[in-house]
Structures are given as C-alpha cells and as structure tokens.
Motif scaffolding. Structure first.
Motif, PDB file in Angstrom:
ATOM      1  N   LYS A  14       0.846  -1.206   0.000  1.00 29.22           N
ATOM      2  CA  LYS A  14       0.000   0.000   0.000  1.00 29.22           C
ATOM      3  C   LYS A  14       0.881   1.255   0.000  1.00 29.22           C
ATOM      4  CE  LYS A  14      -3.783   2.238   2.474  1.00 29.22           C
ATOM      5  NZ  LYS A  14      -3.348   3.477   1.903  1.00 29.22           N
ATOM      6  N   ASN A  15       1.889   1.192   0.827  1.00 28.25           N
ATOM      7  CA  ASN A  15       2.836   2.309   0.890  1.00 28.25           C
ATOM      8  C   ASN A  15       3.496   2.569  -0.446  1.00 28.25           C
ATOM      9  OD1 ASN A  15       3.529   4.091   2.736  1.00 28.25           O
ATOM     10  ND2 ASN A  15       4.892   2.746   3.927  1.00 28.25           N
ATOM     11  N   LEU A  16       3.913   1.453  -1.067  1.00 30.26           N
ATOM     12  CA  LEU A  16       4.577   1.567  -2.374  1.00 30.26           C
ATOM     13  C   LEU A  16       3.650   2.229  -3.391  1.00 30.26           C
ATOM     14  CD1 LEU A  16       6.367  -1.848  -3.034  1.00 30.26           C
ATOM     15  CD2 LEU A  16       7.410   0.403  -2.834  1.00 30.26           C
ATOM     16  N   ILE A  17       2.391   1.788  -3.372  1.00 34.57           N
ATOM     17  CA  ILE A  17       1.424   2.344  -4.342  1.00 34.57           C
ATOM     18  C   ILE A  17       1.180   3.821  -4.023  1.00 34.57           C
ATOM     19  CG2 ILE A  17      -0.972   2.219  -5.166  1.00 34.57           C
ATOM     20  CD1 ILE A  17      -0.800  -0.838  -4.628  1.00 34.57           C
ATOM     21  N   ASP A  18       0.961   4.108  -2.735  1.00 30.87           N
ATOM     22  CA  ASP A  18       0.670   5.500  -2.353  1.00 30.87           C
ATOM     23  C   ASP A  18       1.814   6.444  -2.739  1.00 30.87           C
ATOM     24  OD1 ASP A  18      -1.753   4.770  -1.425  1.00 30.87           O
ATOM     25  OD2 ASP A  18      -1.171   4.661   0.695  1.00 30.87           O
ATOM     26  N   SER A  19       3.029   5.931  -2.689  1.00 29.97           N
ATOM     27  CA  SER A  19       4.151   6.825  -2.987  1.00 29.97           C
ATOM     28  C   SER A  19       4.356   7.021  -4.501  1.00 29.97           C
ATOM     29  CB  SER A  19       5.442   6.271  -2.372  1.00 29.97           C
ATOM     30  OG  SER A  19       5.730   5.032  -2.978  1.00 29.97           O
ATOM     31  N   GLN A  20       3.584   6.297  -5.311  1.00 31.31           N
ATOM     32  CA  GLN A  20       3.795   6.427  -6.773  1.00 31.31           C
ATOM     33  C   GLN A  20       2.492   6.609  -7.535  1.00 31.31           C
ATOM     34  OE1 GLN A  20       6.467   3.271  -8.365  1.00 31.31           O
ATOM     35  NE2 GLN A  20       6.517   2.526  -6.273  1.00 31.31           N
ATOM     36  N   THR A  21       1.471   7.143  -6.875  1.00 33.98           N
ATOM     37  CA  THR A  21       0.158   7.170  -7.550  1.00 33.98           C
ATOM     38  C   THR A  21       0.199   7.924  -8.880  1.00 33.98           C
ATOM     39  OG1 THR A  21      -0.418   8.939  -6.080  1.00 33.98           O
ATOM     40  CG2 THR A  21      -1.448   6.841  -5.627  1.00 33.98           C
ATOM     41  N   GLN A  22       0.912   9.042  -8.892  1.00 35.86           N
ATOM     42  CA  GLN A  22       0.921   9.823 -10.142  1.00 35.86           C
ATOM     43  C   GLN A  22       1.560   9.051 -11.279  1.00 35.86           C
ATOM     44  OE1 GLN A  22       2.646  13.647  -9.599  1.00 35.86           O
ATOM     45  NE2 GLN A  22       0.753  14.507  -8.776  1.00 35.86           N
ATOM     46  N   GLU A  23       2.734   8.458 -10.987  1.00 39.14           N
ATOM     47  CA  GLU A  23       3.442   7.698 -12.030  1.00 39.14           C
ATOM     48  C   GLU A  23       2.580   6.531 -12.510  1.00 39.14           C
ATOM     49  OE1 GLU A  23       4.572   8.608  -9.139  1.00 39.14           O
ATOM     50  OE2 GLU A  23       6.720   8.997  -9.103  1.00 39.14           O
ATOM     51  N   LEU A  24       1.938   5.837 -11.538  1.00 38.03           N
ATOM     52  CA  LEU A  24       1.151   4.660 -11.927  1.00 38.03           C
ATOM     53  C   LEU A  24      -0.072   5.054 -12.753  1.00 38.03           C
ATOM     54  CD1 LEU A  24       1.454   2.720  -8.555  1.00 38.03           C
ATOM     55  CD2 LEU A  24       2.490   2.074 -10.744  1.00 38.03           C
ATOM     56  N   SER A  25      -0.729   6.137 -12.353  1.00 40.54           N
ATOM     57  CA  SER A  25      -1.885   6.593 -13.137  1.00 40.54           C
ATOM     58  C   SER A  25      -1.442   6.966 -14.543  1.00 40.54           C
ATOM     59  CB  SER A  25      -2.549   7.809 -12.490  1.00 40.54           C
ATOM     60  OG  SER A  25      -2.907   7.505 -11.182  1.00 40.54           O
ATOM     61  N   LYS A  26      -0.259   7.549 -14.627  1.00 40.26           N
ATOM     62  CA  LYS A  26       0.264   7.935 -15.939  1.00 40.26           C
ATOM     63  C   LYS A  26       0.519   6.695 -16.820  1.00 40.26           C
ATOM     64  CE  LYS A  26       3.826  10.869 -17.442  1.00 40.26           C
ATOM     65  NZ  LYS A  26       5.127  11.393 -17.086  1.00 40.26           N
ATOM     66  N   ILE A  27       1.050   5.666 -16.197  1.00 41.55           N
ATOM     67  CA  ILE A  27       1.311   4.431 -16.966  1.00 41.55           C
ATOM     68  C   ILE A  27      -0.009   3.883 -17.535  1.00 41.55           C
ATOM     69  CG2 ILE A  27       2.046   2.012 -16.798  1.00 41.55           C
ATOM     70  CD1 ILE A  27       4.131   2.875 -14.732  1.00 41.55           C
ATOM     71  N   LEU A  28      -1.046   3.872 -16.671  1.00 44.86           N
ATOM     72  CA  LEU A  28      -2.341   3.348 -17.126  1.00 44.86           C
ATOM     73  C   LEU A  28      -2.920   4.206 -18.245  1.00 44.86           C
ATOM     74  CD1 LEU A  28      -4.118   2.279 -13.789  1.00 44.86           C
ATOM     75  CD2 LEU A  28      -3.149   0.803 -15.562  1.00 44.86           C
ATOM     76  N   LYS A  29      -2.839   5.506 -18.066  1.00 47.31           N
ATOM     77  CA  LYS A  29      -3.383   6.418 -19.105  1.00 47.31           C
ATOM     78  C   LYS A  29      -2.636   6.237 -20.416  1.00 47.31           C
ATOM     79  CE  LYS A  29      -5.920  10.007 -16.920  1.00 47.31           C
ATOM     80  NZ  LYS A  29      -5.508  10.100 -15.504  1.00 47.31           N
ATOM     81  N   ASN A  30      -1.332   6.105 -20.301  1.00 47.33           N
ATOM     82  CA  ASN A  30      -0.520   5.939 -21.499  1.00 47.33           C
ATOM     83  C   ASN A  30      -0.892   4.651 -22.243  1.00 47.33           C
ATOM     84  OD1 ASN A  30       1.578   6.420 -23.317  1.00 47.33           O
ATOM     85  ND2 ASN A  30       2.950   5.088 -22.147  1.00 47.33           N
ATOM     86  N   LEU A  31      -1.074   3.562 -21.477  1.00 50.16           N
ATOM     87  CA  LEU A  31      -1.468   2.301 -22.121  1.00 50.16           C
ATOM     88  C   LEU A  31      -2.816   2.463 -22.808  1.00 50.16           C
ATOM     89  CD1 LEU A  31      -0.390  -0.303 -19.416  1.00 50.16           C
ATOM     90  CD2 LEU A  31       0.481  -0.178 -21.753  1.00 50.16           C
ATOM     91  N   GLU A  32      -3.722   3.122 -22.086  1.00 48.81           N
ATOM     92  CA  GLU A  32      -5.061   3.309 -22.650  1.00 48.81           C
ATOM     93  C   GLU A  32      -4.993   4.108 -23.955  1.00 48.81           C
ATOM     94  OE1 GLU A  32      -8.360   4.778 -20.293  1.00 48.81           O
ATOM     95  OE2 GLU A  32      -9.404   3.867 -22.000  1.00 48.81           O
ATOM     96  N   SER A  33      -4.204   5.165 -23.977  1.00 47.89           N
ATOM     97  CA  SER A  33      -4.186   5.961 -25.213  1.00 47.89           C
ATOM     98  C   SER A  33      -3.481   5.190 -26.344  1.00 47.89           C
ATOM     99  CB  SER A  33      -3.567   7.339 -24.980  1.00 47.89           C
ATOM    100  OG  SER A  33      -2.199   7.199 -24.741  1.00 47.89           O
TER     101      SER A  33
END
Ligand code: PA5
Length: 441
Positions: A14-33
C-alpha cells in the motif's frame, strides 16, 4: 470479483502504491491511449469492445457443432498461439473431455493441440483420428512460424489424400488481417478464417480470435469471457482507486521484490490442477515480455499446489531466498468430496474432513510456513473457476506485465531474443541466406 491477500508479503504494498500514484496513473493512461493505435501493440487492452468478433465466432462455432460434421478439433499453433486456449480449456473442461461421448459433450468437439515439431507426438495424435471428422484450426499471427506451418502443410497433404477436394472445409485459419503467407493463402483459397487484430501480439491475444475460436468449438460460451474482461477493464484501467487494482498490486510486488529485495524467481502456484496450465501461459507471458535485460526482470516458474509441495516446495522453503510466490486459491470448488468419517487406524486426523478444506489448509499452511522461512508470497483468490473470473485473472496478469515493463523501462511487446535461434535453425537446415550463421556456430 477476485480478492488479493498480501498479508504474507514482507513489504508494504500500500505504501509503495501511495508513494507512486501519479506515475502509476500515468502508466495506465498511457497504455489506454496507445490501445487505439493500430500500429502499436496495446490492442489487447480493449478486446472486450469487439462484440462483433465474439458474436461472429460464437455463431460460426455453433453452426459447426450443430452440423455434427466434425468430432475432433486439432489446434496447430505454438507459444502465444496455443498456450491461452490450452490453459482455458484445461481450466473449464473435464480432464476426460476427449473420452466423453457426443451427448455428454453436447456435440462440441474433442480437442487436441499440436504445439511442437515432435514427429512422434504429432503422429501419436493424428494417426488415431478419423480425418474425415477432423477440423484443423491453424493459428499463427505472423503466418510464417516454422513449427505451425510445417504441421499445417502436413495436415493439408494428409487431408487431400483422405477427402480430396473437400480438404478446405476441414481448415480454419486464424492469422493477421493483412500480412503473412497464411493470410494470402487463406484469401486465395477462400478458407474460413478469422483475423487477429493487427495491434495484438501472441501472448496478449488469448481473448482475440486466437483463443476464442477453439474455446467456442469445445462448447464454451465465449461472451462470458467478454463479461469478465469488461469488469476487469472497469476495475483495473478505468477506476482511479489504485490500491484495490489487482494489476498494479501485482506489478509493484513483482518489480519491488526483484529490484529491491533480490527476489526475482516468481513461481505461480495455483492450488488447483484445473489451473495448472494457467501457470504455463503465465510463464510465457512474463518470460517473453520481461526477460530483456541481464540486470533485472523476474524469472517465472510453473508450480501446482498441492502437487508441488512434494516436489519444488523444499527448494522454495530452504533454497536460495530469491523467490516471491504468487498463489492462486479457488474459494469454491464445484465438487467437494467428504473424506469418510469412519476412522481408519492412523488416519484419524483426516476423518470427517473434506478435500476442499484440505487443499485450502494446505495452501494457507504452505504460505505461512514459507513466510516463516523468509519467503514472501501473495494469494489471489478466485470465487470459483468460471469464464468471467478467468478472463479477469488473465487480463490482470497481462496488465501487470505491461505495467512492469514500463517500470523496468523495457518494451514488453517484442521478443528479439527469439529471432537468433530461428536464424541458426534455418542455417542448420542449409537454407539460403543464413550461411553466415552457420559459420558462427
Ligand atoms: O507471444 C508471442 O508473440 C510469441 O510467443 C508467438 O505467439 C509465437 O512465436 C507464435 O507466433 P505466431 O502466432 O506468429 O505463429
């Protein structure tokens, strides 16, 4: 739908995810586009949108089944063109499917896979089948894979001898919509065929025509996979909640264990024989996608619980501390055999138990014992084995792999390391243009 238990990991996801939410959301958005780009490799992210494909394949399979013209399906394909349908058929069908009679199979086809160029194995299957009642499904995205094409050419010749002009009716081809020798052949000879979307590669193609045609021909209602994919897309791509995102959790567990803890061996261990081949599919997905840098990347391993408790578990427990284990648990089996309560001397501990309780206890007991030895694990729980849950699971693994590729900074969609072996092979066969490789051997 699927639950994730991370209590036995030695680190805080959870900590790992919380510390990288922006990067992870960006990865998902990039894959989607990228998924909309016909020249990219992310079309698998939205295969659930191809309702027409699901309907067209189901209608085709229903007609074949209703016609009763065929009894056997022989699938010719390799790697990403075979492992997906093999895994899902083993997951969903009886282990004795090919032994059942017409009525028990609902007239759906028996199924055999030829995914190698082992002549004895191929002969072992083909010499015992009545070719007049056999449909050959040739699956190759590139349309030129030596193993698949050689089996295809053999089957074509054998059919011509057996059924003459009717040979074409015994073939279905799944290949690229525009490219490759088999595409040309299918169009020229007017053979029934289905296209694999141009932007979907082998190991990400199980829910395209690559997997769906075989699955429908053995009587599986493929729209149920579509339902699972829609649910997965909603939870794993569209939802902003990253903490409950299975693919994100898996990708971070895998990459963190590898790069920060030196735990890069990754057994996938379903506690279910029906799911054993899901591990084969997973191994190919992870190995061929993420094995591209000598410094980083997980080594996936196939294991099956409880069977491998009597094989690999000793190594997992007391061998090098280089593993992170992903367990799969089936919460509800379709059957549950009671172990008779009659007490036989020496077996009192098992009396009155059930097989399902035993396998659950073995899974959790093993995970806890491993944690005590310093081996981290997580458990993905499927409520039951059905089409929807399997589609969700496989989609989550695909997305995990794509996200991990981004974290590692490698392209998960190519496989340049496989090419050289093909060139050496052709050199050894004495094929023109490959002489220089022969000199290097
Ligand atoms: O994942 C991949 O891309 C590969 O494993 C391919 O599926 C495999 O090499 C077979 O290729 P093709 O479908 O072109 O015959």
């Amino acid at each position: 739908m699927l639950k994730l238990d991370t209590n036995l990991l030695t680190f805080d996801l959870k900590n790992l995810i919380d510390s990288q939410t922006q990067e992870l959301s960006k990865i998902l958005k990039n894959l989607e586009s990228r998924s909309a780009d016909q020249h990219d490799w992310v079309g698998w992210l939205k295969l659930h949108e191809n309702s027409e494909t699901f309907t067209e394949i189901q209608e085709f399979a229903d007609k074949i089944i209703e016609s009763k013209n065929f009894e056997n399906l022989v699938v010719l394909g390799i790697g990403g063109s075979a492992l997906g349908p093999q895994a899902l058929i083993q997951a969903l069908k009886s282990p004795l499917w090919n032994e059942l009679n017409h009525a028990e199979r609902g007239e759906a086809l028996k199924v055999y896979f030829i995914d190698n160029v082992d002549p004895d194995w191929a002969n072992g299957i083909l010499s015992h089948l009545n070719l007049e009642k056999t449909l050959f499904l040739t699956i190759t995205k590139s349309g030129g894979t030596a193993e698949t094409v050689s089996a295809f050419l053999w089957a074509k010749a054998a059919l011509k001898t057996k059924v003459g002009h009717a040979w074409k009716e015994h073939f279905v081809i799944v290949t690229d919509p525009h490219k490759g020798a088999l595409r040309k052949f299918a169009d020229k000879e007017k053979i029934q065929n289905f296209a694999v979307p141009a932007n979907v590669g082998g190991r990400f193609s199980v829910f395209s025509s690559v997997g769906l045609v075989a699955l429908a021909l053995v009587g599986i209602k493929i729209h149920k996979f579509q339902e699972g994919l829609i649910a997965a897309y909603k939870d794993l791509v569209e939802s902003p909640d990253l903490n409950s995102n299975l693919a994100i959790n898996l990708a971070l567990a895998l990459t963190h264990a590898d790069t920060k803890l030196g735990k890069r061996i990754n057994p996938l261990m379903p506690y279910s024989t029906h799911l054993a081949r899901i591990s084969d599919w997973y191994v190919q997905l992870v190995a061929e996608s993420l094995g591209k840098n000598p410094q980083v990347g997980p080594t996936p391993i196939k294991a099956v619980g409880a069977t491998d408790q009597h094989s690999q578990l000793q190594l997992f427990a007391e061998g090098p501390l280089d593993k992170i284990i992903f367990f799969l648990k089936v919460a509800q089996f379709k059957n549950n055999f009671a172990i008779p309560s009659e007490v036989v001397e020496g077996f009192a501990d098992l009396a009155g138990e059930s097989m399902a309780r035993l396998i659950h206890a073995e899974g959790l007991g093993t995970a806890k014992a491993l944690a005590k030895k310093g081996v981290p694990s997580l458990t993905i729980e499927l409520p039951c084995i059905n089409e929807q849950n399997l589609a969700y699971l496989l989609y989550a693994f695909e997305l995990m792999t794509a996200i991990a590729g981004d974290i590692y900074g490698i392209d998960p969609f190519d496989q340049p390391g496989v090419e050289l072996s093909k060139k050496y092979t052709y050199a050894l066969l004495g094929k023109k243009g490959f002489e220089q490789y022969l000199k290097e051997i």
